[in-house]
Scaffold this active site. Structure first.
Site, PDB file in Angstrom:
ATOM      1  N   LYS A  88     -12.922  22.993   3.059  1.00 49.92           N
ATOM      2  CA  LYS A  88     -13.277  23.726   4.266  1.00 49.92           C
ATOM      3  C   LYS A  88     -13.763  25.130   3.924  1.00 49.92           C
ATOM      4  O   LYS A  88     -14.753  25.606   4.470  1.00 49.92           O
ATOM      5  CB  LYS A  88     -12.072  23.770   5.208  1.00 49.92           C
ATOM      6  CG  LYS A  88     -12.432  24.069   6.638  1.00 49.92           C
ATOM      7  CD  LYS A  88     -11.200  24.058   7.536  1.00 49.92           C
ATOM      8  CE  LYS A  88     -10.739  22.642   7.831  1.00 49.92           C
ATOM      9  NZ  LYS A  88      -9.480  22.623   8.598  1.00 49.92           N
ATOM     10  N   ARG A 132      -6.320  28.177   8.909  1.00 58.15           N
ATOM     11  CA  ARG A 132      -6.675  26.763   8.746  1.00 58.15           C
ATOM     12  C   ARG A 132      -6.459  26.329   7.304  1.00 58.15           C
ATOM     13  O   ARG A 132      -6.945  26.962   6.380  1.00 58.15           O
ATOM     14  CB  ARG A 132      -8.152  26.563   9.095  1.00 58.15           C
ATOM     15  CG  ARG A 132      -8.608  27.373  10.286  1.00 58.15           C
ATOM     16  CD  ARG A 132     -10.130  27.396  10.441  1.00 58.15           C
ATOM     17  NE  ARG A 132     -10.696  26.100  10.738  1.00 58.15           N
ATOM     18  CZ  ARG A 132     -11.998  25.868  10.818  1.00 58.15           C
ATOM     19  NH1 ARG A 132     -12.866  26.854  10.589  1.00 58.15           N
ATOM     20  NH2 ARG A 132     -12.443  24.660  11.095  1.00 58.15           N
ATOM     21  N   GLY A 161      -1.651  15.418   7.179  1.00 59.85           N
ATOM     22  CA  GLY A 161      -0.331  15.815   6.715  1.00 59.85           C
ATOM     23  C   GLY A 161      -0.232  17.293   6.447  1.00 59.85           C
ATOM     24  O   GLY A 161       0.844  17.863   6.433  1.00 59.85           O
ATOM     25  N   MET A 210      -0.705  21.361   7.206  1.00 63.67           N
ATOM     26  CA  MET A 210      -0.359  22.098   8.415  1.00 63.67           C
ATOM     27  C   MET A 210      -1.521  22.163   9.382  1.00 63.67           C
ATOM     28  O   MET A 210      -2.664  22.375   8.986  1.00 63.67           O
ATOM     29  CB  MET A 210       0.089  23.519   8.056  1.00 63.67           C
ATOM     30  CG  MET A 210       0.752  24.208   9.233  1.00 63.67           C
ATOM     31  SD  MET A 210       1.108  25.943   8.923  1.00 63.67           S
ATOM     32  CE  MET A 210      -0.447  26.684   9.393  1.00 63.67           C
ATOM     33  N   ARG A 244     -18.996  18.781   7.701  1.00 62.07           N
ATOM     34  CA  ARG A 244     -18.658  18.001   6.503  1.00 62.07           C
ATOM     35  C   ARG A 244     -19.430  16.696   6.584  1.00 62.07           C
ATOM     36  O   ARG A 244     -19.916  16.318   7.650  1.00 62.07           O
ATOM     37  CB  ARG A 244     -17.163  17.734   6.420  1.00 62.07           C
ATOM     38  CG  ARG A 244     -16.645  17.017   7.655  1.00 62.07           C
ATOM     39  CD  ARG A 244     -15.144  16.927   7.656  1.00 62.07           C
ATOM     40  NE  ARG A 244     -14.686  16.900   9.042  1.00 62.07           N
ATOM     41  CZ  ARG A 244     -13.433  16.965   9.427  1.00 62.07           C
ATOM     42  NH1 ARG A 244     -12.497  17.090   8.535  1.00 62.07           N
ATOM     43  NH2 ARG A 244     -13.104  16.922  10.683  1.00 62.07           N
ATOM     44  N   HIS A 296      -8.178  10.770  16.895  1.00 65.73           N
ATOM     45  CA  HIS A 296      -7.528  10.411  15.631  1.00 65.73           C
ATOM     46  C   HIS A 296      -7.638   8.913  15.349  1.00 65.73           C
ATOM     47  O   HIS A 296      -8.048   8.493  14.268  1.00 65.73           O
ATOM     48  CB  HIS A 296      -6.061  10.839  15.698  1.00 65.73           C
ATOM     49  CG  HIS A 296      -5.291  10.529  14.457  1.00 65.73           C
ATOM     50  ND1 HIS A 296      -4.503   9.401  14.346  1.00 65.73           N
ATOM     51  CD2 HIS A 296      -5.223  11.160  13.262  1.00 65.73           C
ATOM     52  CE1 HIS A 296      -3.963   9.374  13.141  1.00 65.73           C
ATOM     53  NE2 HIS A 296      -4.380  10.435  12.459  1.00 65.73           N
ATOM     54  N   SER A 333     -15.900 -15.819 -21.437  1.00 63.63           N
ATOM     55  CA  SER A 333     -15.669 -15.316 -20.087  1.00 63.63           C
ATOM     56  C   SER A 333     -14.286 -14.686 -20.095  1.00 63.63           C
ATOM     57  O   SER A 333     -13.292 -15.351 -20.376  1.00 63.63           O
ATOM     58  CB  SER A 333     -15.732 -16.465 -19.073  1.00 63.63           C
ATOM     59  OG  SER A 333     -15.388 -15.973 -17.799  1.00 63.63           O
ATOM     60  N   GLY A 392     -11.077 -13.676 -18.754  1.00 63.21           N
ATOM     61  CA  GLY A 392     -10.208 -13.989 -17.607  1.00 63.21           C
ATOM     62  C   GLY A 392      -9.246 -12.829 -17.466  1.00 63.21           C
ATOM     63  O   GLY A 392      -8.133 -12.860 -17.983  1.00 63.21           O
ATOM     64  N   ASN A 397      -7.483 -11.647 -15.172  1.00 64.67           N
ATOM     65  CA  ASN A 397      -6.203 -11.791 -14.492  1.00 64.67           C
ATOM     66  C   ASN A 397      -5.116 -12.182 -15.502  1.00 64.67           C
ATOM     67  O   ASN A 397      -4.114 -11.492 -15.660  1.00 64.67           O
ATOM     68  CB  ASN A 397      -6.320 -12.831 -13.371  1.00 64.67           C
ATOM     69  CG  ASN A 397      -5.050 -12.894 -12.547  1.00 64.67           C
ATOM     70  OD1 ASN A 397      -4.452 -11.869 -12.251  1.00 64.67           O
ATOM     71  ND2 ASN A 397      -4.628 -14.100 -12.211  1.00 64.67           N
ATOM     72  N   CYS A 400     -14.542 -13.069 -15.016  1.00 65.56           N
ATOM     73  CA  CYS A 400     -14.316 -13.808 -13.780  1.00 65.56           C
ATOM     74  C   CYS A 400     -12.957 -13.409 -13.251  1.00 65.56           C
ATOM     75  O   CYS A 400     -12.155 -12.810 -13.938  1.00 65.56           O
ATOM     76  CB  CYS A 400     -14.390 -15.304 -14.018  1.00 65.56           C
ATOM     77  SG  CYS A 400     -13.207 -15.895 -15.222  1.00 65.56           S
ATOM     78  N   TYR A 459     -22.515 -10.486 -17.253  1.00 66.60           N
ATOM     79  CA  TYR A 459     -22.394 -10.781 -15.826  1.00 66.60           C
ATOM     80  C   TYR A 459     -20.972 -10.582 -15.334  1.00 66.60           C
ATOM     81  O   TYR A 459     -20.028 -10.520 -16.120  1.00 66.60           O
ATOM     82  CB  TYR A 459     -22.849 -12.223 -15.519  1.00 66.60           C
ATOM     83  CG  TYR A 459     -21.940 -13.293 -16.076  1.00 66.60           C
ATOM     84  CD1 TYR A 459     -20.837 -13.746 -15.342  1.00 66.60           C
ATOM     85  CD2 TYR A 459     -22.176 -13.859 -17.332  1.00 66.60           C
ATOM     86  CE1 TYR A 459     -20.001 -14.716 -15.847  1.00 66.60           C
ATOM     87  CE2 TYR A 459     -21.334 -14.829 -17.850  1.00 66.60           C
ATOM     88  CZ  TYR A 459     -20.237 -15.253 -17.101  1.00 66.60           C
ATOM     89  OH  TYR A 459     -19.408 -16.209 -17.601  1.00 66.60           O
TER      90      TYR A 459
END
Ligand code: ADP
Ligand code: MG
Ligand code: MG
Length: 884
Positions: free
Chosen positions: A22, A92, A101, A103, A336, A452, A763, A765, A767, A831, A851
């Site tokens: 600001k 401000r 959150g 002031m 802004r 809000h 490839s 993986g 995960n 992937c 890819y």
């Protein structure tokens, strides 16, 4: 001595890190000659110094503030606390990124018994002056001294009732004077000290309170959720007041330079005549659309329109502007980059390229790929069967159905239980954030498009309808009423965020299409990206959807999903539980044509695009009945002395289940380990793939999962090649295919040079690689401790959502490097969920993968994210060249 305090008019730009968003913005607006009330900023460093100094302002900073105040007094020709020409200021908060959150702004600071009187004389309106004073006492007591607003409101309410006032403007100066006395007593009672009359004291307390608020719970929570560093600190802005409540030629408002919901290029916003500060956003009075300002104050409106064009040219983005008109003079209090829906973001970016404000690449970088799923959001048809409950403002697009809850806590609890809820409030405040996060959508009875609820919902990409003025909420009875309808908590409603409509019950939602702007952005993206984008699809319908969204192939087809289909399950079970080789071959013989049809369907949809098919991966017990249910059934039969045929069968099944049971299935008998012990399964799958490929002349890529050692892949490769050769011979065709592997255990990444000798492609993986690198089992981690890890910042984020570059990412890089050492042209991809995450896609670009593969609905976002990653890589490259 460090500078901690900077006037807005300082010639040299102060960084945003120091002045906060600001503050930097107010200074910049001042520099480019916009009408901004003068003031100064106390820096974020001062905030840190304040906290280091035991929550007290260090002497040096107080000195600098004093000096800045003196200069401000000189500029304005007024004095803080001056009994003749009083200066009033707002205080401000403003951190580097705007966040809830912190002031709330204090307006009218500097008011006391003397200056209020002087102000009354100066403005010729005692009623106005004392109204300002009482607002100040109330606000200051609430936000700085921590005395609850409720006490003041209760007194005001009592007073109104006693004298029969219906609205605040009816109260006269003496009424306010009386209330101010009462207010001061309330402060003394609840704060333990009298209301500070000394404006210098007021200012010091307010500034300290802003710094203090940096560490309040709400702010800390928000920073945690959004990964904002706690050590940034906030700045404070002290600014001379302008009054929007000086009568009918004054007012205050908020406006966007373009429509934040659709992106349309026309002013969009709201204002209130004769109002101050937060009156517009607070949703207490329903404001007028900004277009009406053209009638009410034509000159101001035209000036505003000009300024907004200038602001857009300067900031090169759509702006969200706060303004106040004091007796016909326009002031800008903040601008802004405006929050917008994904749809609007897309249109604005494309329009700004046409308007020559942005280049195509800049436009691309503006797109929030994370939010793009919004574009593929549901809507509601013009006409539906469900009765309309009410209409309000179309505050945020999307459509959602859920049951009614009236509090944020209830919303959070219900969503924990897996229920879909709609949060219904008269208006929302930052205290409701957790409820908005938990709810499918938000409905409010008060407040405008900039309230809000509206702003937050748009930011989160949730549907929101607000300002439904005929909606009456009864919190005690937990009901809502609109027209002839009364609904209660738990009743189902559907919100149409784009149309501002609310329906009773669950209305059918429509699939969205791809807008022209989205098509345009995607075209630009495709021209720039290096990474190819594939999809994860197991079924022809998913594949078709993905192709429609621009997928260039299938990066992962999980064959186990085909096994799980209802008509296959019994055969799959027979295969797993077979006692003899003959039984097993029979089951496989039955499965084979079904598998072949699966692949034929996929190849047909993909029309020659690459299709990567992973052979069976999960542990076999996943296809079998639940052991506990079986145990119960056996126990029941025994209890009833039942000894029929199926008891014996069930007991046998239980025995087999026990046999297949694993201590740790995630690390157990799965992936290529299945192929090693049961080669007939992989052979059948490979045969089915090749037969289907022979029919459609597709070029399949067969992928062996969970390889950790080169030897595993070598053997599986031989097995698959043998099947290919057999099909070639039987059908008299020449097949074109690849055989590759997933890299998903650390050993595979570390020995990728050896593994690459047997692989045509890798490839990653990520995960499983994340599971095996961290040693986390995902379900256990996410269910038990991972959220705490993230909350307490043990980990910066959930590594299953965004790739952990330091650990897992390093293994990927190593895998690519070693793999290419052996085979320079080795194809590499990723992937799994990371393939659809923009930040992870950026990593894939840097790691040099070929890819990414993601779920069909993520494909458009992945195309954009891949382009952004390529553009960023190029910009880095250019910068490096310049430096060299
Ligand atoms: P927020 O970050 O919540 O928007 P702001 O500091 O922007 O808080 O201010 C809240 C309200 O007070 C806004 O409507 C703003 O326009 C108004 N306001 C702030 N400073 C002044 C001032 N000096 N004169 C008049 N109104 C002000
Ligand atoms: Mg503001
Ligand atoms: Mg895996």
């Amino acid at each position: 001595m460090n500078a901690f305090v900077f006037p807005f008019s300082e010639e040299k730009a102060v960084s945003k890190e120091l002045a906060g968003g600001k503050g930097a913005n107010l200074a910049e607006m001042t520099r480019i000659g916009l009408p901004v009330p003068p003031g100064f900023t106390i820096s974020t460093e001062a905030c840190l110094a304040f906290h280091e100094n035991n929550h007290a302002l260090p002497e040096a900073i107080e000195q600098q503030m004093k000096q800045a105040l003196q200069d401000l007094e000189e500029t304005t020709g007024k004095g803080l606390g001056d009994p003749e020409k009083p200066l009033f200021v707002s205080v401000r908060s403003g951190a580097v990124v705007s966040m809830p959150g912190m002031m709330d702004t204090v307006l009218n600071l500097g008011m006391n018994d003397d200056t209020a009187e002087a102000f009354a004389e100066q403005t010729g309106s005692a009623r106005f002056a004392y109204d300002c004073y009482r607002r100040f006492v109330q606000m200051f007591a609430d936000v700085v001294l921590g005395v609850e607003m409720f006490y003041f409101e209760r007194e005001l309410e009592k007073y109104r009732e006693k004298y029969g006032f219906t609205a605040d403007p009816e109260l006269q100066a003496d009424d306010w004077k009386h209330l101010i006395r009462v207010y001061k007593e309330i402060v003394e009672e609840h704060h333990g000290q009298p209301f500070p009359q000394d404006p210098a004291e007021q200012l010091r307390l307010a500034v300290e309170a802003v710094f203090q608020s940096w560490y309040n719970d709400r702010a800390v929570f928000y920073r945690r959720v959004h990964h904002i560093d706690h050590s940034l600190g906030t700045a404070v802005n002290v600014q001379s007041m302008v009054f929007g409540n000086m009568g009918d030629t004054s007012g205050t408002g908020v406006a966007f330079t373009r429509n934040p919901s659709t992106g349309e290029n026309s002013l969009y916003g709201e204002y209130l005549v004769n109002a101050q500060g937060e009156d517009v956003v607070a949703g207490i009075r329903t404001p007028n659309p900004i277009q009406e300002l053209e009638q009410a104050m034509p000159e101001v409106f035209h000036q505003f329109r000009e300024l907004s064009v200038r602001l857009e040219q300067h900031y090169r983005d759509m702006q969200d502007i706060e303004f106040t008109v004091e007796e016909g003079t326009l002031y800008l209090l903040q601008t802004r980059n405006g929050k917008r829906t994904s749809q609007a973001g897309m249109k604005i970016a494309v329009d700004m390229v046409e308007e020559k404000i942005l280049t195509k690449e800049e436009a691309l970088l503006r797109i929030d790929a994370d939010q793009m799923h919004q574009l593929l959001h549901a809507g509601i048809a013009e006409e539906v069967d469900q009765p309309l409950l009410t209409k309000g403002l179309p505050a945020s697009p999307g459509a959602a159905a859920g049951t009614i809850v009236f509090t944020a806590d209830e919303a959070a609890e219900a969503s924990q239980r897996g229920e879909s809820v709609i949060l219904v409030r008269s208006e929302t405040t930052p205290d409701d954030i957790h409820g908005i996060i938990a709810a499918e959508a938000v409905l409010t009875s008060r407040g405008g498009m900039t309230s809000h609820a509206a702003v937050v919902a748009r930011g989160m990409g949730k549907a929101c309808v607000c300002g439904c003025s005929d909606l009456h909420i009864n919190l005690e009875e937990e009901t809502l009423r609109a027209g002839a309808h009364t609904l209660k908590k738990g009743d189902m409603i559907t919100l149409d965020g784009a149309g501002g409509r609310v329906f009773i019950g669950e209305a059918e939602r429509t699939e969205p299409g791809m807008s022209d702007e989205l098509q345009q952005i995607l075209t630009w993206a495709d021209e720039r990206r290096r990474l190819k984008v594939r999809t994860n699809a197991d079924q022809p319908v998913d594949a078709a959807k993905a192709v429609e969204f621009g997928a260039e192939g299938i990066g992962l087809c999980r064959t186990e999903h085909m096994f799980m289909e209802m008509d296959r399950m019994p055969i799959v079970r027979n295969m797993i539980l077979a006692d003899t080789e003959a039984e097993r071959s029979e089951a496989l013989r039955q499965l084979e044509p079904l598998q072949r049809q699966d692949f034929e369907g996929l190849f047909q949809e993909m029309q020659g695009r690459p299709v990567t098919i992973r052979l069976l991966d999960p542990p076999l017990h996943e296809f079998l009945p639940d052991k506990e249910a079986l145990l119960l059934s056996i126990a029941e039969k025994k209890w009833n002395n039942y000894a029929g045929g199926d008891l014996a069968e069930e007991e046998k099944l239980l025995e087999q289940l026990r046999h297949l049971e694993e201590e740790n299935p995630m690390l157990g008998h799965r992936g290529c380990r299945l192929g090693m012990t049961n080669p007939e399964i992989y052979a059948m799958q490979a045969r089915a793939v090749f037969q289907a490929a022979a029919l459609s002349s597709a070029e399949p890529e067969i992928m062996i999962p969970l390889v950790g050692h080169k030897e595993e892949l070598r053997r599986m490769r031989k097995l698959v090649e043998a099947e290919a050769a057999a099909v070639e011979q039987a059908q008299g065709v020449k097949l074109v295919y690849k055989i590759g592997t997933m890299i998903e255990v650390p050993r595979a990444a570390l020995t990728a040079d050896a593994i690459a000798e047997e692989a045509d492609f890798f490839s990653f993986g990520t995960n499983d690689l994340t599971q095996t690198t961290f040693g986390f089992s995902r379900d256990d981690a996410e269910g038990k401790f991972l959220s705490q890890y993230v909350e307490e910042e043990v980990l910066p984020r959930n590594p299953f959502m965004q790739i952990d570059e330091e650990g897992v990412g390093r293994l990927v890089e190593e895998g690519v490097r070693l793999g290419r050492k052996t085979k320079p042209d080795l194809k590499t991809g990723i992937c799994g969920e990371h393939g659809g995450d923009p930040a992870s896609i950026d990593f894939c670009e840097r790691a040099g993968l070929d890819y990414v593969s993601c779920s069909p609905y993520r494909v458009p976002a992945a195309r954009v994210a891949a382009a952004q990653a390529a553009v960023r890589a190029r910009l880095r490259e250019e910068k490096a060249t310049v430096l060299r």
